[in-house]
Design an enzyme around this catalytic site. Structure first.
Site, short mmCIF file in Angstrom:
data_model
loop_
_atom_site.label_atom_id
_atom_site.label_comp_id
_atom_site.label_asym_id
_atom_site.label_seq_id
_atom_site.Cartn_x
_atom_site.Cartn_y
_atom_site.Cartn_z
CE LYS A 122 8.80 13.67 -5.57
NZ LYS A 122 9.95 13.14 -5.60
CB VAL A 133 10.23 0.53 -5.66
CG1 VAL A 133 11.94 0.79 -5.05
CG2 VAL A 133 10.47 -0.03 -7.08
CD GLU A 136 9.33 13.63 5.83
OE1 GLU A 136 9.71 14.32 4.59
OE2 GLU A 136 8.90 14.43 6.21
N1 LIG Z 1 9.76 4.38 -6.01
C1 LIG Z 1 10.25 5.27 -5.35
O1 LIG Z 1 11.73 5.80 -4.88
C2 LIG Z 1 9.24 6.45 -4.57
C3 LIG Z 1 7.90 5.58 -4.87
N2 LIG Z 1 6.90 7.05 -4.34
C4 LIG Z 1 5.63 6.84 -3.56
O2 LIG Z 1 5.24 5.51 -3.06
C5 LIG Z 1 4.47 4.57 -4.11
C6 LIG Z 1 4.99 3.22 -4.66
O3 LIG Z 1 5.62 3.96 -5.79
P1 LIG Z 1 6.53 2.36 -5.38
O4 LIG Z 1 6.67 0.98 -5.22
O5 LIG Z 1 7.33 2.58 -6.67
O6 LIG Z 1 5.42 1.68 -6.42
P2 LIG Z 1 5.45 0.37 -7.43
O7 LIG Z 1 4.02 0.49 -8.88
O8 LIG Z 1 6.69 -0.56 -7.80
O9 LIG Z 1 4.32 -0.61 -6.62
C7 LIG Z 1 2.65 -0.01 -6.47
C8 LIG Z 1 2.97 -1.33 -6.05
O10 LIG Z 1 1.45 -1.51 -5.95
C9 LIG Z 1 0.31 -2.42 -6.62
N3 LIG Z 1 -0.99 -2.34 -7.38
C10 LIG Z 1 -1.29 -1.34 -7.49
N4 LIG Z 1 -2.52 -0.95 -7.71
C11 LIG Z 1 -3.51 -2.20 -6.89
C12 LIG Z 1 -5.03 -2.21 -6.08
N5 LIG Z 1 -5.49 -1.40 -7.25
N6 LIG Z 1 -4.25 -3.50 -5.33
C13 LIG Z 1 -3.55 -3.96 -4.21
N7 LIG Z 1 -2.60 -3.34 -4.47
C14 LIG Z 1 -1.92 -2.48 -6.09
C15 LIG Z 1 0.95 -2.99 -7.52
O11 LIG Z 1 0.83 -4.52 -7.38
C16 LIG Z 1 2.45 -2.99 -6.86
O12 LIG Z 1 2.56 -3.75 -5.76
C17 LIG Z 1 3.52 5.97 -5.49
O13 LIG Z 1 2.79 6.74 -4.55
C18 LIG Z 1 5.33 6.58 -5.60
O14 LIG Z 1 4.65 7.39 -6.19
C19 LIG Z 1 7.66 8.00 -3.36
C20 LIG Z 1 9.00 8.62 -2.75
C21 LIG Z 1 9.81 7.23 -4.10
N1 LIG Z 2 10.63 9.21 -9.85
C1 LIG Z 2 10.88 9.85 -8.38
C2 LIG Z 2 11.14 8.88 -7.13
C3 LIG Z 2 9.91 8.82 -6.88
O1 LIG Z 2 9.43 10.06 -6.03
C4 LIG Z 2 12.48 10.12 -8.70
O2 LIG Z 2 13.02 9.93 -9.80
O3 LIG Z 2 12.71 11.17 -7.37
NA NA Z 3 10.91 13.34 2.26
#
Ligand SMILES: NC(=O)C1=CN([C@@H]2O[C@H](COP(=O)(O)OP(=O)(O)OC[C@H]3O[C@@H](n4cnc5c(N)ncnc54)[C@H](O)[C@@H]3O)[C@@H](O)[C@H]2O)C=CC1
Ligand SMILES: N[C@@H](CC=O)C(=O)O
Ligand code: NA
Length: 460
Positions: free
Chosen positions: A229, A38, A153
């Site tokens: 957080k 994402v 951030e």
């Molecule tokens: N989705 C959101 O709204 C938000 C997410 N975050 C943080 O951002 C980070 C990513 O979140 P998302 O994008 O939502 O997760 P996601 O699950 O959509 O994406 C994770 C990606 O990492 C890849 N991945 C996983 N293990 C791997 C490995 N061993 N080697 C290479 N690639 C690998 C997956 O294939 C996927 O492409 C997390 O730490 C999450 O807590 C922070 C704020 C908001």
């Molecule tokens: N799953 C979280 C998104 C990342 O911080 C939320 O719902 O706020």
């Molecule tokens: Na922030």
């Protein structure tokens, strides 16, 4: 650019100068992206689509040298990059980069890759609150040891600038308290329960259908995400190491439609709050910090009560600044990428200028106090017998535990059974342990049928 400080930067102050310089003489910083879900897919898109503006703002081009994913062969038509950039070899990738963006999430392999990146001289930008809240000090000390930046951030409240204000803008002030709505999924669920009267389960399903909640929304609804957080915010606010294990955590799974209605009855809303407070002794000297995540009632007049849908907000009280509120989108690919790209520009500028951003500040080293010592107000709903002396008996249960009552409201439970009543009591501030002992005592009274519910009341 693999050695820091070995290229004369093009200054941001004169973007015209940038345009007049032949492309081959503009310095380049190599950027590695770990993860393309994402957030990662949005980061990759912004890096490519905004490349010229980013170059002008940094004074160097940001060259995306690779994207580590689990399945590089998978087609990703929505990500406008050369498919050859995808690799399963994250370890080799991070060794070649000047800046590593980690958006894999989780503890391992993210931690190992970040440490390898730093060891090889790369600055790191991460959105990984789970890792920072579990093992932030290891990452900070590696950043210090290798003279690189660690920016995050996006890890707290997505797009909302809150880490930088806490780390830099407010660092000359004394933060007293932080109250945050830092999880979009739970705010969406509670908001819908309030505005439509819907129950918990059906609202979670709605959040999933709209793409806010995860397929397994446990980290959201059980408060783990907000607790991570809260740990990061408390560490920054109070110059003290706080990990997710230190945070008292309660999710929203027990919140009922009746709780929401009880809040409505007192012109309040229920929110999942992350609360970080400085605890002081009788002389006013700081003796510890209280860090907790739980559902709480908050008056509709409080700025946090107006935070609707999946929005986030962080309300900060500081000695000199007074009250501040930071509001915006706390989740989603593009909002989170906004925060990440801001960090990337910051660390890229530092690399060109030869300096780096703030290090960890944990000098205050205050203890995290037990939840029993946290003080707040409480809303307690009782089903009682409606006969003379009941109110006095209930009131003395509160008084016996040093809990002072602010308001009492009594109502008949049913029209046809005049011997039962509902009592709704709101207290003045008391410790959580005193309230728990009071609830125990109330449960033991023969005139009390049930302690129907109790909830903390915050924001005053
Ligand atoms: N989705 C959101 O709204 C938000 C997410 N975050 C943080 O951002 C980070 C990513 O979140 P998302 O994008 O939502 O997760 P996601 O699950 O959509 O994406 C994770 C990606 O990492 C890849 N991945 C996983 N293990 C791997 C490995 N061993 N080697 C290479 N690639 C690998 C997956 O294939 C996927 O492409 C997390 O730490 C999450 O807590 C922070 C704020 C908001
Ligand atoms: N799953 C979280 C998104 C990342 O911080 C939320 O719902 O706020
Ligand atoms: Na922030």
């Amino acid at each position: 650019m693999s050695q820091r400080g070995d290229v004369e930067p093009v200054t941001e102050e004169n973007p015209a100068e940038m345009a007049s310089i032949p492309a081959e003489s503009v310095p380049t910083l190599k950027v590695a992206l770990l993860g393309c879900g994402v957030v990662g897919s949005s980061v990759a898109t912004m890096l490519v689509e905004n490349a010229d503006d980013l170059a002008a703002r940094v004074g160097a081009r940001l060259e995306l040298i690779g994207i580590a994913v689990r399945r590089p062969e998978r087609a990703r038509p929505d990500v406008p990059v050369d498919p050859a950039l995808f690799t399963a070899d994250a370890d080799t990738l991070v060794r070649a980069a000047d800046i590593v963006i980690e958006v894999i999430g989780g503890i391992d392999p993210a931690r190992g890759l970040i440490l390898t990146a730093m060891e090889h001289g790369a600055s790191v930008v991460t959105a990984n609150k789970a890792l920072l809240a579990e093992d932030g000090p290891t990452l900070y000390s590696a950043a210090g040891e290798h003279g690189v930046d660690l920016y995050y951030e996006a890890a707290v409240a997505g797009a909302i600038p809150i880490v930088r204000p806490m780390r830099e803008s407010l660092v000359g002030d004394d933060v007293q308290r932080v109250l945050g709505i830092v999880n979009g999924t739970t705010n969406f669920v509670l908001d819908k329960m309030d505005s439509t009267g819907a129950g918990f389960a059906e609202t979670v399903e709605q959040a999933q259908a709209l793409g806010y909640a995860e397929a397994d929304p446990t980290a959201d609804v059980e408060g783990f995400d907000a607790a991570a957080k809260a740990a990061i915010l408390a560490s920054l606010a109070f110059h003290t190491r706080v990990s997710s294990d230190d945070v008292h955590r309660e999710g929203i799974t027990e919140v009922t439609a009746a709780d929401i209605q009880a809040a409505r009855d007192m012109d309040a809303v229920v929110k999942l709050l992350a609360i970080c407070e400085l605890v002081r002794d009788d002389e006013g000297a700081p003796t510890g910090v209280s860090v907790r995540v739980h559902p709480a009632m908050i008056a509709r007049t409080h700025p946090l009560a107006s935070v609707r849908d999946a929005y986030n907000a962080v309300f900060v009280e500081a000695s000199a600044a007074g009250e501040l509120m930071f509001y915006g989108k706390g989740a989603g690919g593009d909002p989170t990428s906004s925060a990440i790209l801001g960090d990337v520009v910051a660390v890229a500028r530092h690399r060109l200028a030869g300096g780096h951003g703030p290090k960890e500040s944990a000098y205050a080293d205050l203890p995290v106090v037990d939840m029993g010592l946290a003080t707040t107000r409480y809303h307690i709903s009782l089903a009682v017998a409606d006969r003379p002396g009941v109110l006095a008996q209930v009131a003395s249960a509160f008084a016996d535990h040093g809990v002072s009552i602010e308001t009492v409201r009594q109502r008949m439970l049913t029209d046809d059974d005049e011997s039962r009543a509902s009592l709704v009591i709101v207290t003045h501030r008391a410790t959580d342990s005193a309230l728990a002992a009071t609830v125990d005592a109330l449960t033991g009274l023969d005139t009390v049928d049930a302690v129907v519910s109790w909830m903390r009341v915050e924001g005053a």
